[in-house]
Design an enzyme around this catalytic site. Structure first.
Site, short mmCIF file in Angstrom:
data_model
loop_
_atom_site.label_atom_id
_atom_site.label_comp_id
_atom_site.label_asym_id
_atom_site.label_seq_id
_atom_site.Cartn_x
_atom_site.Cartn_y
_atom_site.Cartn_z
N ASN A 103 6.04 -20.94 -79.85
CA ASN A 103 6.49 -21.96 -80.80
C ASN A 103 7.12 -21.34 -82.04
O ASN A 103 6.72 -20.27 -82.48
CB ASN A 103 5.31 -22.85 -81.21
CG ASN A 103 4.73 -23.59 -80.03
OD1 ASN A 103 5.36 -23.65 -78.97
ND2 ASN A 103 3.55 -24.15 -80.17
N HIS A 120 9.27 -16.23 -79.88
CA HIS A 120 10.61 -16.83 -79.98
C HIS A 120 11.05 -17.01 -81.42
O HIS A 120 11.90 -17.87 -81.71
CB HIS A 120 10.66 -18.16 -79.21
CG HIS A 120 10.49 -17.98 -77.72
ND1 HIS A 120 10.17 -19.02 -76.87
CD2 HIS A 120 10.63 -16.87 -76.95
CE1 HIS A 120 10.10 -18.55 -75.63
NE2 HIS A 120 10.36 -17.26 -75.65
N THR A 192 2.01 -24.86 -72.29
CA THR A 192 3.35 -24.35 -71.95
C THR A 192 3.65 -24.66 -70.49
O THR A 192 2.74 -24.66 -69.65
CB THR A 192 3.47 -22.83 -72.20
OG1 THR A 192 4.71 -22.37 -71.64
CG2 THR A 192 2.32 -22.02 -71.62
N SER A 193 4.93 -24.91 -70.21
CA SER A 193 5.33 -25.21 -68.83
C SER A 193 5.36 -23.94 -67.99
O SER A 193 5.59 -24.01 -66.78
CB SER A 193 6.70 -25.88 -68.82
OG SER A 193 7.65 -25.06 -69.47
N ASN A 217 -3.65 -27.88 -70.06
CA ASN A 217 -2.39 -28.63 -70.00
C ASN A 217 -2.67 -29.94 -69.27
O ASN A 217 -3.38 -29.94 -68.26
CB ASN A 217 -1.36 -27.80 -69.20
CG ASN A 217 0.06 -28.26 -69.41
OD1 ASN A 217 0.35 -29.45 -69.39
ND2 ASN A 217 0.97 -27.31 -69.59
N PRO A 218 -2.13 -31.05 -69.74
CA PRO A 218 -2.36 -32.31 -69.01
C PRO A 218 -1.60 -32.36 -67.68
O PRO A 218 -1.93 -33.17 -66.82
CB PRO A 218 -1.83 -33.40 -69.96
CG PRO A 218 -1.12 -32.71 -71.06
CD PRO A 218 -1.39 -31.24 -70.99
#
Ligand code: BJW
Length: 251
Positions: A103, A120, A192-193, A217-218
């Site tokens: 993030n 990042h 995170t994906s 993660n949901p």
């Protein structure tokens, strides 16, 4: 309420080294849009190649600058959520805790986390696109709508200090992240994906080093089937619960 296994709490307490690696989902409960979720994700409304590449900035600096100014404005009106706060507190409770984030929003730092590894970069800071030197905006002339000229390079423009597609990650941050992930005993992959490289490979490095890999993660991701434990739910609910259990005395 989501079940947190005592095996996880025990592993966290006993570990000499724990990594928490966060992505956009960690800030979702603060009201910051993620990137890849359908309907609400930024990439469902904007094309990454128009906004998050060096070529996009070189072609249309004003459009890219305005997009980041809009996101910066949003950030001024949001607060860290219970997930950010729980991670800041975990750092003080656990041995060898390393926080790595993809993030750029600075919300971990605002929640009190120190020494955050920003893979990042940061939307809060600016750099010269040519020289990469940091630029303090207050000292520059210009309006909100177009990027100011860089004080470091005659042809340079100022841009946010983030990492766009095709750009190298900050070397020191990446090296620290790889080192921590390859020697930790527990690796938490949060919100995170697990698609964007090289960040997504850190969990695999941890797994190969024998770490317990836990995903929070949901939704399912490419990591889910390789993780040792999947806690399916929101980080703003699961992380405070983990913190509560960590604070309970062990038997
Ligand atoms: C919740 C939740 C809740 C929701 N609680 N969870 C190998 C293979 C293929 C491609 C590549 C490769 N290696 C490199 C590449 C290319 C590329 C890449 O990975 N492309 C992929 C798309 C395939 N990588 C790069 O270009 C990187 N650079 C690089 O590798 O350079 C090499 C090089 C070396 C030497 C010289 C030159 C070059 C750079 C990547 C930069 C990524 N930049 C962005 C923009 C940053 C600035 C900005 O913010 O504008 O970073 S893109 C965007 O994606 C952003 C994010 O940090 C990043 C990751 O997204 P994240 O965090 O995973 O978010 P989402 O939206 O994807 O997922 C959110 C998740 O949260 C979801 O799963 C939800 O379910 C969940 N969630 N609510 C918990 N409440």
């Amino acid at each position: 309420m989501i079940e947190i296994s005592l095996q996880l709490i025990k592993a966290l307490k006993q570990a000499d080294s724990v990594v928490a690696s966060t992505g956009a989902g960690t800030s979702a409960e603060s009201g910051i849009a993620t990137f890849r979720q359908s309907q609400t994700g930024l990439w469902s409304r904007f094309r990454p190649e128009d906004l998050a590449t060096p070529e996009a900035f070189e072609k249309n600096p004003q459009r890219v600058w305005e997009w980041y100014q809009w996101r910066r404005e949003q950030l001024r009106n949001v607060q860290p959520n219970p997930g950010h706060h729980a991670l800041a507190k975990m750092a003080a409770m656990l041995n060898g805790f390393t926080l790595i984030t993809q993030n750029v929003d600075g919300l971990h730092q605002r929640a009190g986390s120190q020494e955050v590894i920003e893979l990042h970069g940061s939307i809060v800071r600016n750099i010269c696109h040519r020289s990469r030197l940091e630029v303090e905006l207050e000292h520059l002339e210009g309006d909100q709508h177009s990027p100011p000229r860089s004080p470091h390079h005659r042809q340079g423009l100022v841009r946010p200090a983030v990492v766009w597609f095709g750009e190298a990650l900050p070397q020191a941050a990446l090296e620290s992240a790889i080192q921590a992930s390859s020697r930790c005993q527990v690796f938490l992959s949060i919100g995170t994906s697990s698609i964007v490289q090289p960040a997504a490979s850190l969990a695999e490095m941890a797994r190969q080093a024998g770490s317990l890999v836990v995903e929070i993660n949901p939704a399912s991701t490419p990591l889910s089937s390789h993780a040792d434990m999947v806690l399916q739910g929101k980080s703003g609910e699961i992380l405070p619960r983990i913190l509560e259990l960590l604070a309970e005395p062990s038997d």
